[in-house]
Design a protein around this motif. Structure first.
Motif, PDB file in Angstrom:
ATOM      1  N   LYS A  34      -4.403   8.967  -8.203  1.00 10.20           N
ATOM      2  CA  LYS A  34      -4.519   7.475  -8.108  1.00 10.20           C
ATOM      3  C   LYS A  34      -4.458   7.188  -9.369  1.00 10.20           C
ATOM      4  N   PHE A  35      -3.254   6.639  -9.901  1.00 11.65           N
ATOM      5  CA  PHE A  35      -3.017   5.988 -10.891  1.00 11.65           C
ATOM      6  C   PHE A  35      -2.819   4.460 -10.884  1.00 11.65           C
ATOM      7  N   ILE A  36      -2.087   4.034  -9.840  1.00  9.84           N
ATOM      8  CA  ILE A  36      -2.108   2.696  -9.468  1.00  9.84           C
ATOM      9  C   ILE A  36      -3.229   2.503  -8.290  1.00  9.84           C
ATOM     10  N   LYS A  37      -3.881   1.529  -8.216  1.00  5.57           N
ATOM     11  CA  LYS A  37      -4.800   1.056  -6.871  1.00  5.57           C
ATOM     12  C   LYS A  37      -4.468  -0.075  -6.622  1.00  5.57           C
TER      13      LYS A  37
ATOM     14  N   ALA B 224       0.767  -1.214   0.087  1.00  6.90           N
ATOM     15  CA  ALA B 224      -0.021   0.017  -0.055  1.00  6.90           C
ATOM     16  C   ALA B 224       0.750   1.089  -0.065  1.00  6.90           C
ATOM     17  N   HIS B 225       1.799   1.155   0.817  1.00  8.92           N
ATOM     18  CA  HIS B 225       2.875   2.395   0.798  1.00  8.92           C
ATOM     19  C   HIS B 225       3.757   2.729  -0.433  1.00  8.92           C
ATOM     20  N   GLY B 226       3.936   1.708  -1.032  1.00  8.11           N
ATOM     21  CA  GLY B 226       4.740   1.576  -2.135  1.00  8.11           C
ATOM     22  C   GLY B 226       3.915   2.092  -3.343  1.00  8.11           C
ATOM     23  N   LYS B 227       2.560   1.880  -3.492  1.00  4.54           N
ATOM     24  CA  LYS B 227       1.589   2.542  -4.588  1.00  4.54           C
ATOM     25  C   LYS B 227       1.523   3.900  -4.178  1.00  4.54           C
ATOM     26  N   GLU B 228       1.320   4.210  -2.877  1.00  2.00           N
ATOM     27  CA  GLU B 228       1.121   5.694  -2.490  1.00  2.00           C
ATOM     28  C   GLU B 228       2.323   6.321  -2.962  1.00  2.00           C
ATOM     29  N   ALA B 229       3.374   6.041  -2.675  1.00  2.00           N
ATOM     30  CA  ALA B 229       4.652   6.760  -2.930  1.00  2.00           C
ATOM     31  C   ALA B 229       4.915   6.841  -4.553  1.00  2.00           C
TER      32      ALA B 229
END
Length: 72
Positions: free
Chosen positions: A69-72, A6-11
């Protein structure tokens, strides 16, 4: 781990968004306002990234502001 995912996607979403904002600011340099926007963007990105790293290292959730939000 789901926490790291989750944090990797957010970053990653934040970095992609910041790149898009940087490209827009670079284009606006011709109107002079882009210089100020680019400086503000760099300062903002550094501060937000440091704050996110500190909160994540303590096991807390962190949402980056102004992120698309590109990657969910």
């Amino acid at each position: 781990s789901p926490f790291i995912d989750a944090h990797g996607k957010e970053a990653l979403n934040f970095q992609i968004s910041a790149t898009i904002y940087g490209i827009i600011s670079a284009i606006l340099i011709f109107l002079v306002i882009g210089i100020f926007l680019l400086v503000a963007l760099v300062v903002f990105a550094v501060i937000v990234t440091i704050m996110a790293a500190l909160r994540t290292s303590n096991g807390q959730d962190r949402r980056y502001p102004l992120t698309i939000k590109f990657i969910k």
